[in-house]
Design a protein around this motif. Sequence first.
Motif, PDB file in Angstrom:
ATOM      1  N   UNK A 214     -94.324  16.837 -42.102  1.00 25.75           N
ATOM      2  CA  UNK A 214     -94.274  18.130 -41.411  1.00 25.75           C
ATOM      3  C   UNK A 214     -93.501  18.012 -40.091  1.00 25.75           C
ATOM      4  N   UNK A 215     -92.275  17.506 -40.163  1.00 25.58           N
ATOM      5  CA  UNK A 215     -91.450  17.284 -38.983  1.00 25.58           C
ATOM      6  C   UNK A 215     -90.805  18.595 -38.530  1.00 25.58           C
ATOM      7  N   UNK A 216     -90.667  18.767 -37.223  1.00 24.46           N
ATOM      8  CA  UNK A 216     -90.138  20.030 -36.703  1.00 24.46           C
ATOM      9  C   UNK A 216     -88.666  20.225 -37.055  1.00 24.46           C
ATOM     10  N   UNK A 217     -87.889  19.153 -37.071  1.00 20.82           N
ATOM     11  CA  UNK A 217     -86.478  19.226 -37.475  1.00 20.82           C
ATOM     12  C   UNK A 217     -86.211  18.187 -38.563  1.00 20.82           C
ATOM     13  N   UNK A 218     -87.137  18.067 -39.482  1.00 16.32           N
ATOM     14  CA  UNK A 218     -87.055  17.008 -40.484  1.00 16.32           C
ATOM     15  C   UNK A 218     -85.904  17.132 -41.448  1.00 16.32           C
ATOM     16  N   UNK A 219     -85.274  18.321 -41.524  1.00 15.98           N
ATOM     17  CA  UNK A 219     -84.129  18.467 -42.432  1.00 15.98           C
ATOM     18  C   UNK A 219     -82.970  17.573 -42.019  1.00 15.98           C
ATOM     19  N   UNK A 220     -83.004  17.039 -40.776  1.00 19.59           N
ATOM     20  CA  UNK A 220     -81.950  16.108 -40.368  1.00 19.59           C
ATOM     21  C   UNK A 220     -81.987  14.820 -41.192  1.00 19.59           C
ATOM     22  N   UNK A 221     -83.138  14.492 -41.755  1.00 21.87           N
ATOM     23  CA  UNK A 221     -83.213  13.285 -42.600  1.00 21.87           C
ATOM     24  C   UNK A 221     -82.390  13.477 -43.879  1.00 21.87           C
ATOM     25  N   UNK A 222     -82.678  14.498 -44.712  1.00 24.49           N
ATOM     26  CA  UNK A 222     -81.836  14.673 -45.907  1.00 24.49           C
ATOM     27  C   UNK A 222     -80.390  15.012 -45.559  1.00 24.49           C
ATOM     28  N   UNK A 223     -80.162  15.688 -44.429  1.00 24.49           N
ATOM     29  CA  UNK A 223     -78.794  16.023 -44.037  1.00 24.49           C
ATOM     30  C   UNK A 223     -77.993  14.755 -43.721  1.00 24.49           C
ATOM     31  N   UNK A 224     -78.626  13.793 -43.071  1.00 30.84           N
ATOM     32  CA  UNK A 224     -77.954  12.526 -42.770  1.00 30.84           C
ATOM     33  C   UNK A 224     -77.665  11.749 -44.051  1.00 30.84           C
ATOM     34  N   UNK A 225     -78.619  11.734 -44.970  1.00 30.48           N
ATOM     35  CA  UNK A 225     -78.402  11.071 -46.265  1.00 30.48           C
ATOM     36  C   UNK A 225     -77.219  11.698 -46.974  1.00 30.48           C
ATOM     37  N   UNK A 226     -77.160  13.022 -46.966  1.00 32.92           N
ATOM     38  CA  UNK A 226     -76.061  13.743 -47.598  1.00 32.92           C
ATOM     39  C   UNK A 226     -74.717  13.347 -46.992  1.00 32.92           C
ATOM     40  N   UNK A 227     -74.702  13.103 -45.691  1.00 34.48           N
ATOM     41  CA  UNK A 227     -73.453  12.797 -44.991  1.00 34.48           C
ATOM     42  C   UNK A 227     -72.965  11.376 -45.229  1.00 34.48           C
ATOM     43  N   UNK A 228     -73.887  10.426 -45.363  1.00 29.65           N
ATOM     44  CA  UNK A 228     -73.434   9.026 -45.398  1.00 29.65           C
ATOM     45  C   UNK A 228     -73.282   8.455 -46.796  1.00 29.65           C
ATOM     46  N   UNK A 229     -74.045   8.927 -47.764  1.00 30.39           N
ATOM     47  CA  UNK A 229     -74.054   8.285 -49.077  1.00 30.39           C
ATOM     48  C   UNK A 229     -72.800   8.647 -49.854  1.00 30.39           C
ATOM     49  N   UNK A 230     -71.950   7.653 -50.074  1.00 27.16           N
ATOM     50  CA  UNK A 230     -70.672   7.815 -50.753  1.00 27.16           C
ATOM     51  C   UNK A 230     -70.716   7.107 -52.115  1.00 27.16           C
ATOM     52  N   UNK A 231     -69.719   7.338 -52.968  1.00 21.68           N
ATOM     53  CA  UNK A 231     -69.724   6.660 -54.277  1.00 21.68           C
ATOM     54  C   UNK A 231     -69.664   5.145 -54.175  1.00 21.68           C
ATOM     55  N   UNK A 232     -68.975   4.616 -53.162  1.00 21.31           N
ATOM     56  CA  UNK A 232     -68.823   3.177 -53.027  1.00 21.31           C
ATOM     57  C   UNK A 232     -69.644   2.597 -51.893  1.00 21.31           C
ATOM     58  N   UNK A 233     -69.940   1.300 -52.003  1.00 20.74           N
ATOM     59  CA  UNK A 233     -70.765   0.622 -51.007  1.00 20.74           C
ATOM     60  C   UNK A 233     -70.062   0.558 -49.653  1.00 20.74           C
ATOM     61  N   UNK A 234     -68.796   0.148 -49.666  1.00 20.62           N
ATOM     62  CA  UNK A 234     -68.070  -0.005 -48.414  1.00 20.62           C
ATOM     63  C   UNK A 234     -67.935   1.329 -47.681  1.00 20.62           C
ATOM     64  N   UNK A 235     -67.562   2.384 -48.414  1.00 22.11           N
ATOM     65  CA  UNK A 235     -67.401   3.700 -47.800  1.00 22.11           C
ATOM     66  C   UNK A 235     -68.709   4.201 -47.206  1.00 22.11           C
ATOM     67  N   UNK A 236     -69.821   3.874 -47.841  1.00 24.74           N
ATOM     68  CA  UNK A 236     -71.122   4.291 -47.317  1.00 24.74           C
ATOM     69  C   UNK A 236     -71.433   3.593 -46.003  1.00 24.74           C
ATOM     70  N   UNK A 237     -71.129   2.304 -45.903  1.00 20.98           N
ATOM     71  CA  UNK A 237     -71.372   1.593 -44.647  1.00 20.98           C
ATOM     72  C   UNK A 237     -70.486   2.137 -43.529  1.00 20.98           C
ATOM     73  N   UNK A 238     -69.239   2.484 -43.856  1.00 18.64           N
ATOM     74  CA  UNK A 238     -68.352   3.073 -42.852  1.00 18.64           C
ATOM     75  C   UNK A 238     -68.921   4.398 -42.366  1.00 18.64           C
ATOM     76  N   UNK A 239     -69.349   5.255 -43.303  1.00 19.97           N
ATOM     77  CA  UNK A 239     -69.925   6.548 -42.935  1.00 19.97           C
ATOM     78  C   UNK A 239     -71.215   6.370 -42.115  1.00 19.97           C
ATOM     79  N   UNK A 240     -72.031   5.394 -42.483  1.00 19.07           N
ATOM     80  CA  UNK A 240     -73.279   5.160 -41.747  1.00 19.07           C
ATOM     81  C   UNK A 240     -72.989   4.754 -40.306  1.00 19.07           C
ATOM     82  N   UNK A 241     -71.987   3.891 -40.118  1.00 23.08           N
ATOM     83  CA  UNK A 241     -71.618   3.472 -38.760  1.00 23.08           C
ATOM     84  C   UNK A 241     -71.068   4.648 -37.968  1.00 23.08           C
TER      85      UNK A 241
END
Length: 344
Positions: A214-241
Amino acid sequence: MTIARDLAREAFAVEERGLDRRSGVAGAVVAVGPLAVGTALGDPAAGFTAALGGLNTALCVPRAGFAARMFWGAIAATGGVAACALALAVNEAPLVPLLGATLAWVGAWAFWRAAGPPGALLGFATAAVFVIMAGLPPLDAPAGRQLLWFAAGAAPGLALMVAARSGPAPAPGFAGAALHALRHGALHDRSLQAHALRLALAVSLGTLIDRAFDLSHGYWIPLTILAILQPGEHATYVRALQRAAGTLGGAAVILAITLVTDARWLLLACAAVCAGALYALDRRSYFWLVVLLTPTVLFMISAVSFEGDEIAVERVGESAVGIAVGLAIGEVAWRLRLRRRESG
């Protein structure tokens, strides 16, 4: 150390130099203008909903010929309205319908990646609209009225950004080629199918975490996942950084300002400055998009409901959770795929 240095170099590399002033002015107007109007009329919540429509639609208008700008922008506006409608339908629904809608919507829009960078951005932005609208506290207004607010922001967002941007004319038949690539990717590209399923499951897990605590702005968690998770491993680490550094930088800006003032119009002015810089520099690199998008949205939220420095702290913490969940799910999936290849 070499791997980390290479990741950092790629994450913060400048892709395109220069400043697109026309896009910056148009972006500031479409992203913050509706919120300013809503605030002046005594309904900042309506203004924020319209501003979200303008901001996301404008992000998807490419620097290309008029036909391409209209094609991608129109799909973004239409998809955003549909995402808003679905999100409003499940915003207060039990958990199972919400997760089912998240799985279906995020997974379906992930296939637009097959149409190239404009499609990948379109898929992200349209899925992001759903995640945000489904995660925001419900407003004391009929869903139909909220949908009209969103559309009232998306329409001028499309018109102004199409007018402001320019670029080379697309190849003849580009729209048909994009739709063909989308169909082929959805039906025949097993790698893309796996990514769409992985992304949909990961974002749904982030939504589950949000609702469970029941987080007040908890949608930032799935929104961040949506932003960083890419098809490839390397691209995902770049996006996460990029996401981590951009979020920290953006949160530092909002923290510095909100410690000094809570004046609504000053916060709106800060949001307009950040939004203008966002659209003027959005092709410089993804890092600059994140570092400017974070304070833009946080200033807008603070103008609607001031929460002081707490909102910046929450943004950092919940983004960190989203990055951790996204990387963990990606790592498990890639290791399983590697094991299947080795055993096969």
